[in-house]
Design an enzyme around this catalytic site. Structure first.
Site, PDB file in Angstrom:
ATOM      1  N   SER A 116       0.861  -1.183   0.000  1.00 52.63           N
ATOM      2  CA  SER A 116       0.000   0.000   0.000  1.00 52.63           C
ATOM      3  C   SER A 116       0.894   1.229   0.000  1.00 52.63           C
ATOM      4  O   SER A 116       2.064   1.160   0.430  1.00 52.63           O
ATOM      5  CB  SER A 116      -0.861   0.012   1.265  1.00 52.63           C
ATOM      6  N   TYR A 127      -1.913  -0.083  10.923  1.00 55.23           N
ATOM      7  CA  TYR A 127      -2.123  -0.465   9.518  1.00 55.23           C
ATOM      8  C   TYR A 127      -0.872  -0.125   8.705  1.00 55.23           C
ATOM      9  O   TYR A 127      -0.373  -0.953   7.933  1.00 55.23           O
ATOM     10  CB  TYR A 127      -3.362   0.215   8.934  1.00 55.23           C
TER      11      TYR A 127
HETATM   12  P1  NDP Z   1     -11.773  -5.784   0.585  1.00 59.49           P
HETATM   13  O1  NDP Z   1     -12.250  -5.599   1.977  1.00 59.49           O
HETATM   14  O2  NDP Z   1     -12.723  -5.497  -0.530  1.00 59.49           O
HETATM   15  O3  NDP Z   1     -11.181  -7.252   0.384  1.00 59.49           O
HETATM   16  C1  NDP Z   1     -10.383  -7.855   1.363  1.00 59.49           C
HETATM   17  C2  NDP Z   1     -10.285  -9.348   1.073  1.00 59.49           C
HETATM   18  O4  NDP Z   1      -9.428  -9.943   2.069  1.00 59.49           O
HETATM   19  C3  NDP Z   1     -11.628 -10.048   1.158  1.00 59.49           C
HETATM   20  O5  NDP Z   1     -11.739 -10.979   0.109  1.00 59.49           O
HETATM   21  C4  NDP Z   1     -11.570 -10.773   2.488  1.00 59.49           C
HETATM   22  O6  NDP Z   1     -12.290 -12.000   2.402  1.00 59.49           O
HETATM   23  C5  NDP Z   1     -10.068 -11.079   2.625  1.00 59.49           C
HETATM   24  N1  NDP Z   1      -9.698 -11.294   4.011  1.00 59.49           N
HETATM   25  C6  NDP Z   1      -9.691 -10.371   5.015  1.00 59.49           C
HETATM   26  N2  NDP Z   1      -9.361 -10.962   6.173  1.00 59.49           N
HETATM   27  C7  NDP Z   1      -9.169 -12.274   5.899  1.00 59.49           C
HETATM   28  C8  NDP Z   1      -8.815 -13.405   6.680  1.00 59.49           C
HETATM   29  N3  NDP Z   1      -8.607 -13.309   7.996  1.00 59.49           N
HETATM   30  N4  NDP Z   1      -8.714 -14.608   6.080  1.00 59.49           N
HETATM   31  C9  NDP Z   1      -8.929 -14.725   4.749  1.00 59.49           C
HETATM   32  N5  NDP Z   1      -9.246 -13.706   3.951  1.00 59.49           N
HETATM   33  C10 NDP Z   1      -9.370 -12.492   4.526  1.00 59.49           C
HETATM   34  O7  NDP Z   1     -10.482  -4.840   0.463  1.00 59.49           O
HETATM   35  P2  NDP Z   1      -9.449  -4.588  -0.746  1.00 59.49           P
HETATM   36  O8  NDP Z   1      -9.792  -5.408  -1.915  1.00 59.49           O
HETATM   37  O9  NDP Z   1      -9.337  -3.131  -0.909  1.00 59.49           O
HETATM   38  O10 NDP Z   1      -8.098  -5.090  -0.061  1.00 59.49           O
HETATM   39  C11 NDP Z   1      -7.257  -6.070  -0.630  1.00 59.49           C
HETATM   40  C12 NDP Z   1      -5.817  -5.775  -0.251  1.00 59.49           C
HETATM   41  O11 NDP Z   1      -5.425  -4.532  -0.821  1.00 59.49           O
HETATM   42  C13 NDP Z   1      -5.575  -5.632   1.261  1.00 59.49           C
HETATM   43  O12 NDP Z   1      -4.353  -6.263   1.557  1.00 59.49           O
HETATM   44  C14 NDP Z   1      -5.474  -4.118   1.470  1.00 59.49           C
HETATM   45  O13 NDP Z   1      -4.690  -3.808   2.581  1.00 59.49           O
HETATM   46  C15 NDP Z   1      -4.802  -3.727   0.168  1.00 59.49           C
HETATM   47  N6  NDP Z   1      -4.950  -2.310  -0.191  1.00 59.49           N
HETATM   48  C16 NDP Z   1      -6.197  -1.747  -0.340  1.00 59.49           C
HETATM   49  C17 NDP Z   1      -6.320  -0.409  -0.677  1.00 59.49           C
HETATM   50  C18 NDP Z   1      -7.626   0.268  -0.783  1.00 59.49           C
HETATM   51  O14 NDP Z   1      -7.650   1.526  -0.795  1.00 59.49           O
HETATM   52  N7  NDP Z   1      -8.741  -0.447  -0.907  1.00 59.49           N
HETATM   53  C19 NDP Z   1      -5.118   0.413  -0.932  1.00 59.49           C
HETATM   54  C20 NDP Z   1      -3.879  -0.280  -0.742  1.00 59.49           C
HETATM   55  C21 NDP Z   1      -3.814  -1.592  -0.410  1.00 59.49           C
HETATM   56  P3  NDP Z   1     -13.270 -12.583   3.545  1.00 59.49           P
HETATM   57  O15 NDP Z   1     -13.824 -11.402   4.300  1.00 59.49           O
HETATM   58  O16 NDP Z   1     -14.287 -13.359   2.778  1.00 59.49           O
HETATM   59  O17 NDP Z   1     -12.377 -13.457   4.352  1.00 59.49           O
HETATM   60  C1  8X3 Z   2      -5.173   1.509   1.935  1.00 56.67           C
HETATM   61  C2  8X3 Z   2      -4.894   2.948   1.573  1.00 56.67           C
HETATM   62  O1  8X3 Z   2      -4.656   5.293   2.510  1.00 56.67           O
HETATM   63  O2  8X3 Z   2      -6.539   3.966   3.288  1.00 56.67           O
HETATM   64  O3  8X3 Z   2      -3.993   0.787   2.011  1.00 56.67           O
HETATM   65  O4  8X3 Z   2      -4.317   3.468   4.044  1.00 56.67           O
HETATM   66  S1  8X3 Z   2      -5.110   3.944   2.928  1.00 56.67           S
END
Ligand code: NDP
Ligand code: 8X3
Length: 260
Positions: A147, A160
């Site tokens: 991220s 985080y």
């Molecule tokens: P979502 O919440 O849409 O998706 C998160 C996914 O992670 C879900 O499929 C969830 O599945 C899974 N997950 C969470 N906890 C667990 C667990 N304990 N075991 C198994 N699966 C898990 O968020 P994003 O798609 O945005 O996030 C995906 C990745 O991208 C993360 O690592 C996030 O930190 C990163 N990211 C996101 C950004 C953003 O702005 N959205 C920016 C930068 C990075 P389920 O709940 O079914 O288990």
């Molecule tokens: C997710 C982006 O800016 O919400 O990794 O931390 S931010």
């Protein structure tokens, strides 16, 4: 489920039940990859697998329901795979989350635990099983979802940000460890992507989540899926190791140009 034939490439995508992971799974399936998709929400995972399997390219999709925080369940689910499903060419370590937006002196320690256990230890657990499969074959690619929070920090996001800094450090160390085995280890670090991320962070508060993306055009999960696909589809001699991807309106973690 038996995997038929081994001519198609195989990707394992964690956290495929929503957001970036789901978009990555869709993109890879559309370009002919077989898939192992994981997450905790079984209904969503099975629906996605059904939607992606077959098609023109006859891709095979195996849903694996487990919580990456549960070490025994993670190891059992992955180690229980048949050999044909262990020939993973691409691991996308995407499962992750944020919990609350509070200063360290107020944040619930349970939130720290959840973020550290999912974002750091979950990624380590999955990698610990899958990397040896790749080493045996002398080929493979691991892409970790970092991220911009792994490159900069913001107030109220200490833990985080720490987890994503850890993902960046782990990625770089694993790149050194696995390079002699012919395995690429890359990082994709997005800025604001509109997914369920903020709904999860604010524990279901939809209004607060929507405000995060107000007045700007955020990235979409598909934008990050494109980047994963790009990184994964370079020729064998090319390793795109690190990508920072921001919405055009975001200059840094804290500087966002919003229209009002
Ligand atoms: P979502 O919440 O849409 O998706 C998160 C996914 O992670 C879900 O499929 C969830 O599945 C899974 N997950 C969470 N906890 C667990 C667990 N304990 N075991 C198994 N699966 C898990 O968020 P994003 O798609 O945005 O996030 C995906 C990745 O991208 C993360 O690592 C996030 O930190 C990163 N990211 C996101 C950004 C953003 O702005 N959205 C920016 C930068 C990075 P389920 O709940 O079914 O288990
Ligand atoms: C997710 C982006 O800016 O919400 O990794 O931390 S931010």
């Amino acid at each position: 489920m038996e995997r038929r034939g081994t001519d198609r490439k195989l990707a394992l995508v964690t956290g495929a039940t929503s957001g970036i992971g789901e978009a990555v799974a869709c993109k890879l399936a559309a370009t002919g990859w077989d898939l192992v998709v994981t997450g905790r929400r079984a209904d969503r995972l099975h629906a996605l697998s059904k939607e992606l399997a077959g098609g023109d390219r006859q891709v095979q999709v195996l849903p694996l329901v487990f919580d990456v925080c549960d070490e025994a369940a993670t190891f059992a689910a992955l180690e229980g795979l048949d050999e044909a499903w262990q020939t993973v060419d691409l691991l996308v370590n995407n499962a992750g989350l944020s919990q609350s937006l509070e200063p360290v002196h107020r944040q619930d320690p349970a939130d720290w635990d959840r973020m550290i256990d999912t974002n750091i230890k979950g990624l380590l657990r999955v990698s610990r099983v899958v990397a040896p499969w790749m080493r045996r074959r002398g080929i493979g690619h691991i892409i970790n979802l970092g991220s911009i929070a792994g490159k900069e920090v913001y107030a109220n996001g200490a833990v985080y940000c720490a987890t994503k800094h850890a993902v960046e450090a782990i990625t770089r160390s694993m790149r050194l460890e696995l390079n002699p085995d012919g395995i690429k280890v890359g990082l994709i670090a997005p800025g604001l992507v509109e997914t369920e991320f903020s709904v999860v962070r604010f524990k279901g508060d939809l209004q607060r989540a929507a405000a995060v993306y107000q007045g700007l055009e955020p990235l979409l999960a598909d934008d990050i899926a494109d980047a994963v696909w790009y990184m994964a589809s370079r020729p064998p001699h090319v390793h795109v190791a690190d990508m920072l991807i921001l919405p055009a309106a975001q200059a840094s973690i804290g500087q966002i140009t919003r229209l009002n």
